[in-house]
Design a protein around this motif. Structure first.
Motif, mmCIF file in Angstrom:
data_model
loop_
_atom_site.group_PDB
_atom_site.id
_atom_site.type_symbol
_atom_site.label_atom_id
_atom_site.label_comp_id
_atom_site.label_asym_id
_atom_site.label_seq_id
_atom_site.Cartn_x
_atom_site.Cartn_y
_atom_site.Cartn_z
ATOM 1 N N ALA A 157 10.508 -14.287 9.272
ATOM 2 C CA ALA A 157 11.495 -14.311 8.203
ATOM 3 C C ALA A 157 11.112 -15.425 7.238
ATOM 4 O O ALA A 157 10.260 -16.271 7.539
ATOM 5 N N MET A 158 11.722 -15.456 6.086
ATOM 6 C CA MET A 158 11.414 -16.498 5.101
ATOM 7 C C MET A 158 11.683 -17.900 5.635
ATOM 8 O O MET A 158 11.032 -18.851 5.229
ATOM 9 N N ASP A 159 12.627 -18.036 6.569
ATOM 10 C CA ASP A 159 12.920 -19.364 7.130
ATOM 11 C C ASP A 159 11.984 -19.730 8.279
ATOM 12 O O ASP A 159 12.125 -20.775 8.893
ATOM 13 N N GLY A 160 11.000 -18.847 8.591
ATOM 14 C CA GLY A 160 10.023 -19.128 9.637
ATOM 15 C C GLY A 160 10.390 -18.580 11.004
ATOM 16 O O GLY A 160 9.626 -18.736 11.952
ATOM 17 N N THR A 161 11.535 -17.922 11.122
ATOM 18 C CA THR A 161 11.932 -17.346 12.398
ATOM 19 C C THR A 161 10.997 -16.185 12.737
ATOM 20 O O THR A 161 10.881 -15.238 11.969
ATOM 21 N N PRO A 162 10.309 -16.255 13.893
ATOM 22 C CA PRO A 162 9.363 -15.190 14.236
ATOM 23 C C PRO A 162 10.062 -13.946 14.782
ATOM 24 O O PRO A 162 11.169 -14.012 15.318
ATOM 25 N N ASN A 163 9.383 -12.824 14.651
ATOM 26 C CA ASN A 163 9.858 -11.564 15.216
ATOM 27 C C ASN A 163 8.636 -10.816 15.729
ATOM 28 O O ASN A 163 7.634 -10.695 15.033
ATOM 29 N N VAL A 164 8.724 -10.336 16.968
ATOM 30 C CA VAL A 164 7.640 -9.558 17.562
ATOM 31 C C VAL A 164 8.215 -8.229 18.017
ATOM 32 O O VAL A 164 9.275 -8.186 18.637
ATOM 33 N N ALA A 165 7.519 -7.141 17.696
ATOM 34 C CA ALA A 165 7.995 -5.807 18.062
ATOM 35 C C ALA A 165 6.829 -4.967 18.550
ATOM 36 O O ALA A 165 5.700 -5.093 18.055
ATOM 37 N N TYR A 166 7.100 -4.129 19.526
ATOM 38 C CA TYR A 166 6.103 -3.157 19.968
ATOM 39 C C TYR A 166 6.142 -1.953 19.029
ATOM 40 O O TYR A 166 7.206 -1.516 18.611
ATOM 41 N N ILE A 167 4.969 -1.436 18.727
ATOM 42 C CA ILE A 167 4.838 -0.268 17.864
ATOM 43 C C ILE A 167 4.164 0.814 18.704
ATOM 44 O O ILE A 167 3.095 0.571 19.287
ATOM 45 N N SER A 168 4.764 1.983 18.761
ATOM 46 C CA SER A 168 4.207 3.024 19.624
ATOM 47 C C SER A 168 2.793 3.421 19.212
ATOM 48 O O SER A 168 1.965 3.715 20.053
ATOM 49 N N GLN A 169 2.517 3.407 17.911
ATOM 50 C CA GLN A 169 1.170 3.754 17.476
ATOM 51 C C GLN A 169 0.887 3.193 16.089
ATOM 52 O O GLN A 169 1.745 3.184 15.223
ATOM 53 N N VAL A 170 -0.341 2.724 15.926
ATOM 54 C CA VAL A 170 -0.873 2.364 14.615
ATOM 55 C C VAL A 170 -1.734 3.550 14.214
ATOM 56 O O VAL A 170 -2.654 3.930 14.937
ATOM 57 N N PHE A 171 -1.431 4.177 13.092
ATOM 58 C CA PHE A 171 -2.114 5.406 12.679
ATOM 59 C C PHE A 171 -3.314 5.099 11.796
ATOM 60 O O PHE A 171 -3.197 4.378 10.805
ATOM 61 N N TYR A 172 -4.452 5.642 12.138
ATOM 62 C CA TYR A 172 -5.659 5.529 11.322
ATOM 63 C C TYR A 172 -5.482 6.400 10.079
ATOM 64 O O TYR A 172 -5.146 7.577 10.183
ATOM 65 N N VAL A 173 -5.674 5.814 8.902
ATOM 66 C CA VAL A 173 -5.584 6.560 7.644
ATOM 67 C C VAL A 173 -6.985 6.820 7.096
ATOM 68 O O VAL A 173 -7.362 7.942 6.821
ATOM 69 N N ASP A 174 -7.743 5.746 6.931
ATOM 70 C CA ASP A 174 -9.132 5.858 6.495
ATOM 71 C C ASP A 174 -9.839 4.581 6.922
ATOM 72 O O ASP A 174 -9.263 3.756 7.622
ATOM 73 N N GLU A 175 -11.082 4.399 6.493
ATOM 74 C CA GLU A 175 -11.884 3.270 6.973
ATOM 75 C C GLU A 175 -11.352 1.894 6.560
ATOM 76 O O GLU A 175 -11.795 0.880 7.101
ATOM 77 N N ARG A 176 -10.371 1.855 5.656
ATOM 78 C CA ARG A 176 -9.806 0.576 5.224
ATOM 79 C C ARG A 176 -8.302 0.457 5.435
ATOM 80 O O ARG A 176 -7.735 -0.598 5.155
ATOM 81 N N HIS A 177 -7.641 1.536 5.900
ATOM 82 C CA HIS A 177 -6.180 1.527 5.974
ATOM 83 C C HIS A 177 -5.648 2.106 7.280
ATOM 84 O O HIS A 177 -6.223 3.049 7.826
ATOM 85 N N VAL A 178 -4.556 1.532 7.716
ATOM 86 C CA VAL A 178 -3.771 2.091 8.810
ATOM 87 C C VAL A 178 -2.347 2.253 8.308
ATOM 88 O O VAL A 178 -1.969 1.686 7.283
ATOM 89 N N ALA A 179 -1.563 3.022 9.030
ATOM 90 C CA ALA A 179 -0.162 3.212 8.664
ATOM 91 C C ALA A 179 0.702 2.880 9.868
ATOM 92 O O ALA A 179 0.313 3.096 11.011
ATOM 93 N N LEU A 180 1.867 2.326 9.585
ATOM 94 C CA LEU A 180 2.837 1.971 10.619
ATOM 95 C C LEU A 180 4.150 2.648 10.297
ATOM 96 O O LEU A 180 4.546 2.739 9.141
ATOM 97 N N SER A 181 4.838 3.067 11.309
ATOM 98 C CA SER A 181 6.177 3.615 11.126
ATOM 99 C C SER A 181 7.176 2.493 11.366
ATOM 100 O O SER A 181 7.054 1.747 12.334
ATOM 101 N N PHE A 182 8.144 2.360 10.503
ATOM 102 C CA PHE A 182 9.162 1.324 10.679
ATOM 103 C C PHE A 182 10.440 1.893 11.280
ATOM 104 O O PHE A 182 11.495 1.312 11.184
ATOM 105 N N GLN A 183 10.347 3.022 11.905
ATOM 106 C CA GLN A 183 11.499 3.632 12.552
ATOM 107 C C GLN A 183 12.020 2.689 13.628
ATOM 108 O O GLN A 183 11.285 2.254 14.508
ATOM 109 N N PHE A 184 13.286 2.343 13.538
ATOM 110 C CA PHE A 184 13.984 1.474 14.493
ATOM 111 C C PHE A 184 13.561 0.007 14.422
ATOM 112 O O PHE A 184 13.903 -0.768 15.292
ATOM 113 N N PHE A 185 12.810 -0.410 13.417
ATOM 114 C CA PHE A 185 12.360 -1.799 13.313
ATOM 115 C C PHE A 185 13.033 -2.487 12.134
ATOM 116 O O PHE A 185 12.389 -2.949 11.205
#
Length: 110
Positions: A40-68
């Motif tokens: 957060a802007m005040d420095g409070t950390p947050n860690v979350a598990y992500i079911s999958q990081v999706f490969y988009v192309d050789e320079r990009h991945v996509a993340l779903s923010f569902q429930f995060f």
């Protein structure tokens, strides 16, 4: 991210070159959940598990923010994140700290 943190990340990057996405593609198949860390802007950390990081192309991945809601809120306020992925066969892990430009959001209202 302050200047000292940025310098430290640069030093670490010089020690271990970052693999390209093609090299870690098995990590992006969803066999092992990824971990995403934000602050957060005040420095409070947050860690979350992500079911999958999706490969988009050789320079990009996509993340779903569902429930995060906290992760999404942090990224909108402070667009820096670290994602940790694990190789499903070797158990090697790879992390990447990156700025997430707001224009990369693909859906309106996110």
């Amino acid at each position: 991210m302050n200047a000292a943190q940025s310098a430290q990340l640069s030093q670490l990057a010089q020690l271990a070159p970052e693999p390209c996405l093609a090299d870690i593609r098995p990590c992006l198949e969803g066999a092992i959940p990824a971990v995403m860390a934000t602050c957060a802007m005040d420095g409070t950390p947050n860690v979350a598990y992500i079911s999958q990081v999706f490969y988009v192309d050789e320079r990009h991945v996509a993340l779903s923010f569902q429930f995060f809601n906290k992760t999404r809120k942090n990224i909108l306020a402070n667009p820096y994140a670290t994602v940790l992925v694990l190789h499903p066969v070797t158990a090697a892990f790879f992390s990447h700290a990156h700025s997430l430009p707001a224009h990369r959001n693909r859906r309106p209202g996110i």
